[in-house]
Design a protein around this motif. Structure first.
Motif: not given
Lengths: 200, 200
Positions: A101-115
């Motif tokens: 779920a975490f990696i899926e979240f990152v793939r779906g929201n790369p920008g959010l990860y960077r924030i």
DNA sequence: CATTCATATGACGATCAATTCATGTTTGAC
DNA sequence: GTCAAACATGAATTGATCGTCATATGAATG
């Protein structure tokens, strides 16, 4: 860097509420796409379709917006993860579904990860709190699993941080830099490592 | 953000070499202490004790300096780690000594750690190369250990990134945020996790 | 429809950092 | 010791963003 000014009052009308959201959402998109330090307040207001001065009705500063975004993202991520873990029946399964779920979240929201990651260099306290909160939750889950005999006894604090670290860097590697590798090819080996380690 | 301008020529005299080093060293100290984005070029030249214009004799920009610092830090860290691992006699011992050396390095050079992490938001390519290089080395080491039967077979690429991730976040948690906890209290549980996993 | 509070605007002044450049100094080869 | 190249300087220029404010519009109330 961590200085806190008096918070702006909440909007008192629907229109205000909508405008505030427009700004937050534009900030999330712009900062996520281009990065915090290179995004100017006028970039944000332009993207939101409001005047420059409007920004200061709702926020003290760019840092102020970032703080709110990090909190919001923390909530979103927590929600996403707890949904994924909800129906697992032991700790190792939870690790598997949580990581997926975490990696899926990152793939779906790369920008959010960077924030979240860039927040470290803008307001260390908020970044730290983000991780501390996740670590505390993680640690509790591990302690419960330990009680239940689902996992070996061990230092839950260190384990929590180690496992979070794995997820963070795998998220970077397979969620942002390489989105082509099928997730199963990553989750499988990672969960094997978590479950049984590397020793023969 | 990743644009590369024509590199400045190397200094041609001893004096030039010395001045360039003074600037690099001042940049490392200032950026490490206060962060990249808030450190100005005049902060750096002031700390180095040279005129502002002197900076541009040796560097294109602040980003240019950061690139060099990241490369230099990579070399230093690699050197520190390979020294620590040199005399270990199996992979798990290498994991133990490598992790210890890494967190020690972070405790000894918290600023340097921050420089690498912040480089992600300044020149993504250099940050990525830093990690890719470490991952490649790590992966090879794991493959060799696998050949020798020191560890179970597994996906060395995923393992390398997972283990690096562990180290990075443990470095943050116990190298920067908390420098009071004795390292053995961290290394022990972490190596136990790496070696045997969490399953009973 | 008058009044009032909340919200919205964007031009403007203040501020700050990056970079250039005309001028001066040091170095080292000969 | 001379001289050309390398190096050093910091004041001045340039460019960009921040944050304010006088003014204007919207919405709700009675």
């Amino acid at each position: 860097m961590t200085a806190r000014a008096a918070a702006k009052p909440q909007p008192k009308t629907d229109r205000g509420e909508r405008t505030r959201r427009k700004i937050l959402s534009a900030a999330s998109a712009e900062i996520g796409r281009r990065g915090f330090s290179v995004t100017s307040i006028s970039d944000i207001t332009a993207a939101a379709g409001v005047g420059q001065g409007t920004f200061y009705i709702y926020f003290e500063s760019k840092e102020d917006v970032l703080r709110e975004l990090v909190l919001q993202l923390g909530r979103d991520l927590r929600h996403h993860l707890s949904g994924a873990i909800a129906r697992t029946k032991n700790r190792l399964e939870a690790e598997r579904e949580g990581l997926r779920a975490f990696i899926e979240f990152v793939r779906g929201n790369p920008g959010l990860y960077r924030i979240i990651e860039e927040s470290q260099f803008v307001d260390d306290a908020i970044y730290r709190r983000h991780y501390m909160d996740f670590a505390a939750t993680y640690r509790s889950a591990l302690e419960v699993a330990e009680q239940r005999g689902e996992i070996r006894k061990g230092n839950a604090e260190v384990r929590a941080w180690a496992l979070m670290g794995m997820a963070v860097l795998l998220g970077q590697r397979y969620g942002i830099w390489d989105v082509a590798t099928p997730l199963d090819d990553v989750i499988g080996p990672a969960v094997d490592l978590i479950g049984r380690g590397i020793q023969p």
